[in-house]
Enzyme design. Structure first.
Site: not given
Ligand code: UFG
Length: 341
Positions: A16, A128, A152, A156, A180, A202-203, A219, A234
């Site tokens: 970012i 966050s 974490y 924050k 964010y 992250n996804l 997955t 999200r």
């Molecule tokens: N997901 C998958 N497969 C993967 C990775 C993620 O299905 O391999 C799904 C997760 O289960 C979730 C979505 O994709 O439903 C988003 O996952 P991310 O890991 O990309 O993001 P998160 O929402 O879990 O996490 C983000 C930030 C964190 C923060 C969080 C706050 O990365 O730093 O939002 O809710 F803490």
């Protein structure tokens, strides 16, 4: 005295941070990157310089190296600080809470000490949506209850409160915490983007790395949530929009009446994991290898932002589409594969 608006950007070589450096420069500010490159590559600087067609000011230093930072603060008249530098992996924070406390609290304390000592008037903090925990009501606005479900998230939440209490103790300094939602995407050139160290958490980075052949398969963590298609929802925001929110935040602080505030930075729209996978396949024409797996511990079913405060107070809104974000990430994944050869 120079009337240039110098902005210290801690973590300015990160995902970012680097996009924010571009946005600042494109809006008349003069960013100074402070980054110790523990979680970023030094070649980000060269790529920023080629995009901006000028030299980038940067210092390789950690936020907790106060004597070194003092040298930087005394060299330039600093208009503001944007503090990105922090650890950010939820899972890692569960395994190494003390490392998260040391870095995320220690760095913030150093920066607050420095802005006080050098009379810097504007402070922007990276918070966050994790501070909302598992919200009872969505969309969440800034008055929704805050909680945390990882060390974490705890850092924050406490960081936001530390800033508020610090601001009470000083005059003239104004601060804003930006909460964010889920940043995705890359610069339109495809030359700056998210390059996670090791296996992505992250996804979207996981999707692009699978599509390019670096990972075998994606997955999807659970399809039995209480959401329309069973996968989690999200609020994915284009990193270039998020970067511009920082410019808007600095502009706001200059005339702000409130001395501290928190603002959601999202799009206001929820997207499911399955929708993301489909958008990716449609946008890129790549068939993604994926399977449905178990839920990931700690994931919440659904969150997205109420963005009224950002719209009204910062005069900012997300402009770029999720499809633009996905195609720019894909462009970056292809660029970085060649670049790292
Ligand atoms: N997901 C998958 N497969 C993967 C990775 C993620 O299905 O391999 C799904 C997760 O289960 C979730 C979505 O994709 O439903 C988003 O996952 P991310 O890991 O990309 O993001 P998160 O929402 O879990 O996490 C983000 C930030 C964190 C923060 C969080 C706050 O990365 O730093 O939002 O809710 F803490």
């Amino acid at each position: 005295m120079s009337d240039k608006k110098y902005i210290i950007v801690t973590g300015g070589a990160g995902y970012i941070g680097s996009h924010t450096v571009l946005a600042l420069r494109n809006n008349g500010y003069h960013p100074i990157i402070v980054d110790d490159f523990r979680n970023a590559n030094k070649d980000v600087i060269e790529r920023l310089e080629s995009l901006l067609d000028e030299e980038v000011i940067y210092f390789s230093a950690a936020c907790q190296e106060e004597p070194r930072l003092r040298g930087i603060f005394s060299q330039f008249p600093i208009h503001g600080v944007i503090h990105f530098a922090a650890y950010k992996a939820v899972g890692e924070s569960v395994e190494k809470p003390l490392m998260y406390f040391d870095n995320n609290f220690g760095s913030l304390i150093s920066m607050l000490e420095l802005i006080k000592e050098f009379n810097v008037k504007h402070f922007v903090f990276s918070s966050s949506c994790t501070v909302y925990g598992d919200p009872k009501q969505i969309p969440v606005d800034e008055n929704s209850p805050v909680s945390y479900n990882s060390p974490y998230g705890f850092t924050k939440k406490v960081n936001e409160e530390m800033i508020e209490q610090f601001i009470e103790s000083v005059s003239e300094i104004k601060a804003i915490s930006l909460r964010y939602f889920n940043p995705i995407g890359a610069h339109e050139s495809g030359k700056i983007g998210e390059e996670p160290d090791g296996i992505p958490n992250n996804l979207l980075p996981f999707i692009t790395q699978t599509a390019i052949g670096k990972r075998e398969e994606l997955t999807i963590f659970g399809d039995d949530y209480d959401t329309p298609d069973g996968t989690c929802i999200r609020d994915y925001i284009h990193v270039a929009d998020l970067a511009e929110a920082h410019v808007a935040a600095l502009n706001y602080l200059a005339d702000a009446n409130d001395r501290t505030t928190v603002v959601n930075v999202g799009t206001g729209k929820g997207t499911s994991v399955m929708e993301m996978v489909n958008y990716f396949q449609e946008e890129t024409g790549v068939d993604l290898n994926y399977r449905i797996g178990n839920r990931r511990e700690g994931d919440i079913p659904s969150i997205y932002a109420n963005t009224s405060k950002a719209n009204n107070l910062l005069n900012w809104e997300a402009k770029r589409s999720i499809r633009e974000a996905i195609s720019s990430s894909w462009k970056f994944e292809q660029f970085i594969k060649e670049f790292r050869k």
